[in-house]
Motif scaffolding. Sequence first.
Motif, PDB file in Angstrom:
ATOM      1  N   MET A  93      -2.236   1.888  -1.138  1.00 33.53           N
ATOM      2  CA  MET A  93      -1.514   0.924  -0.321  1.00 33.53           C
ATOM      3  C   MET A  93      -2.519  -0.120   0.178  1.00 33.53           C
ATOM      4  O   MET A  93      -3.725   0.135   0.178  1.00 33.53           O
ATOM      5  CB  MET A  93      -0.812   1.619   0.854  1.00 33.53           C
ATOM      6  N   ASP A  94      -2.030  -1.297   0.562  1.00 36.86           N
ATOM      7  CA  ASP A  94      -2.902  -2.328   1.128  1.00 36.86           C
ATOM      8  C   ASP A  94      -3.371  -1.840   2.496  1.00 36.86           C
ATOM      9  O   ASP A  94      -2.594  -1.773   3.449  1.00 36.86           O
ATOM     10  CB  ASP A  94      -2.123  -3.640   1.251  1.00 36.86           C
ATOM     11  N   ILE A 115      -4.123  -4.877   9.162  1.00 35.96           N
ATOM     12  CA  ILE A 115      -5.088  -4.639  10.245  1.00 35.96           C
ATOM     13  C   ILE A 115      -5.702  -5.969  10.661  1.00 35.96           C
ATOM     14  O   ILE A 115      -5.896  -6.236  11.856  1.00 35.96           O
ATOM     15  CB  ILE A 115      -6.155  -3.622   9.808  1.00 35.96           C
ATOM     16  N   HIS A 116      -5.986  -6.845   9.686  1.00 33.44           N
ATOM     17  CA  HIS A 116      -6.472  -8.193  10.016  1.00 33.44           C
ATOM     18  C   HIS A 116      -5.458  -8.916  10.903  1.00 33.44           C
ATOM     19  O   HIS A 116      -5.814  -9.517  11.932  1.00 33.44           O
ATOM     20  CB  HIS A 116      -6.688  -9.007   8.743  1.00 33.44           C
ATOM     21  N   ILE A 117      -4.199  -8.868  10.499  1.00 27.90           N
ATOM     22  CA  ILE A 117      -3.136  -9.559  11.253  1.00 27.90           C
ATOM     23  C   ILE A 117      -3.023  -8.971  12.657  1.00 27.90           C
ATOM     24  O   ILE A 117      -2.887  -9.705  13.658  1.00 27.90           O
ATOM     25  CB  ILE A 117      -1.796  -9.445  10.505  1.00 27.90           C
ATOM     26  N   PHE A 118      -3.082  -7.635  12.748  1.00 30.89           N
ATOM     27  CA  PHE A 118      -2.950  -6.961  14.042  1.00 30.89           C
ATOM     28  C   PHE A 118      -4.098  -7.355  14.983  1.00 30.89           C
ATOM     29  O   PHE A 118      -3.867  -7.697  16.154  1.00 30.89           O
ATOM     30  CB  PHE A 118      -2.914  -5.441  13.850  1.00 30.89           C
ATOM     31  N   THR A 150      -0.319  -1.724  -3.187  1.00 28.78           N
ATOM     32  CA  THR A 150       1.057  -2.118  -2.886  1.00 28.78           C
ATOM     33  C   THR A 150       1.148  -2.610  -1.439  1.00 28.78           C
ATOM     34  O   THR A 150       0.329  -2.255  -0.581  1.00 28.78           O
ATOM     35  CB  THR A 150       2.034  -0.949  -3.096  1.00 28.78           C
ATOM     36  N   GLU A 151       2.158  -3.397  -1.184  1.00 26.53           N
ATOM     37  CA  GLU A 151       2.346  -4.070   0.103  1.00 26.53           C
ATOM     38  C   GLU A 151       2.536  -3.081   1.255  1.00 26.53           C
ATOM     39  O   GLU A 151       3.116  -2.007   1.088  1.00 26.53           O
ATOM     40  CB  GLU A 151       3.574  -4.971   0.008  1.00 26.53           C
ATOM     41  N   THR A 152       2.045  -3.444   2.429  1.00 25.05           N
ATOM     42  CA  THR A 152       2.339  -2.726   3.676  1.00 25.05           C
ATOM     43  C   THR A 152       2.892  -3.725   4.692  1.00 25.05           C
ATOM     44  O   THR A 152       2.757  -4.934   4.509  1.00 25.05           O
ATOM     45  CB  THR A 152       1.076  -2.039   4.243  1.00 25.05           C
ATOM     46  N   SER A 153       3.517  -3.222   5.751  1.00 22.30           N
ATOM     47  CA  SER A 153       4.145  -4.102   6.751  1.00 22.30           C
ATOM     48  C   SER A 153       3.811  -3.623   8.161  1.00 22.30           C
ATOM     49  O   SER A 153       3.873  -2.419   8.456  1.00 22.30           O
ATOM     50  CB  SER A 153       5.676  -4.102   6.583  1.00 22.30           C
TER      51      SER A 153
END
Length: 358
Positions: free
Chosen positions: A178-179, A184-187, A346-349
């Motif tokens: 998973m990504d 984590i960067h966004i958070f 794969t994408e994470t959210s």
Amino acid sequence: MAERVTIQDIADALGLSRNTVSKAINNTGILADATREKVLKKAIEMGYKQFSYVNIPGIGISGADAGCTMPLDKNEIALFTASFISNSHFASTMLDNFQRGISDSGYTFTMHRIQEHEIRHLQLPNSYNAEKTAGIICVEMFDKKYCSMLCRLDTPLLFVDTPVSGFDEPLKADVLCMDNQSNIHIFVHEMVKRGKKRIGYIGNCMHCQSFFERFLGYRNAMYLCGLSCPEEYCITDSKNTADDSSPQNYRKYLRSRIQSLSSLPDVFICANDFIAIDVLLVFKELGISVPKDVWLCGFDDSQESRITSPTLTTIHIHSQIMGFSAVHLLLSRIKDPSMNYRRVYTETSLIYRESTED
């Protein structure tokens, strides 16, 4: 017992590339008939047993005539795991989708729990049948030596997450992850915008590649935001006292580390939700309130993250697309074993909940 003959052994004996030998043995790609015949004759001579078909064109003998056992049907996909995969684990949904996908392609699914003594002695489980196995998918397999041994089986292989690669050569197999970093960067960036600049990380970063990448994601994000990563806020010990396999010992370790802090950070990012829940339990023992005294973020979006109090801000793993991706990766590897190895993310959210006052 003689060592099992591999495609690389045949390639070395003939002075050919592994790719050429793989095409000849698996009846894939374009090869001159003379080259194919030469490879197959040498393979039989050396006692190779993993042909993808029984009748060998241009030679006029079968596997039985050649004195080796060539499987008529390799229709099983084997799951290897060293852990118990509960319904709360992201892999349970992934494997449901994976099993449906391989079943639609005509394969059966077998599960093998790898015991500690088998890992120590690099032994395959007794329940595993190599003659029937078309491919192996590994979940929660984090012992480097054992994973390297599996890569030498010359069987199509897919790892869902891996041991930490570090300075070692990458495993000679396809890898699905998973990504682990983007959200984590966004958070971290969002926390800084909210004025929460003292951010720490909790989780054994050497447990597996995903935990390592999540820690790197935290450090990289802090660097990009112009912030330092104070060592006391990075609870990433990999000693036995911090072993994730013993929840009581791990919580004891967490309690000791948290009590030693001169002050709490504004936010802790945890390597997964189960570590975050352990942290919540320790905080409650110490009279620390979430989110009043410190904010908390997990990873996985487990069922528990939605019902704990407070509910956990976390990063959701899309298990269904991981299952579909696993099917594609392993079946395409079975079809063409000679292709270059692939690492797919794969994408994470990101999901905000009560543990960050959302």
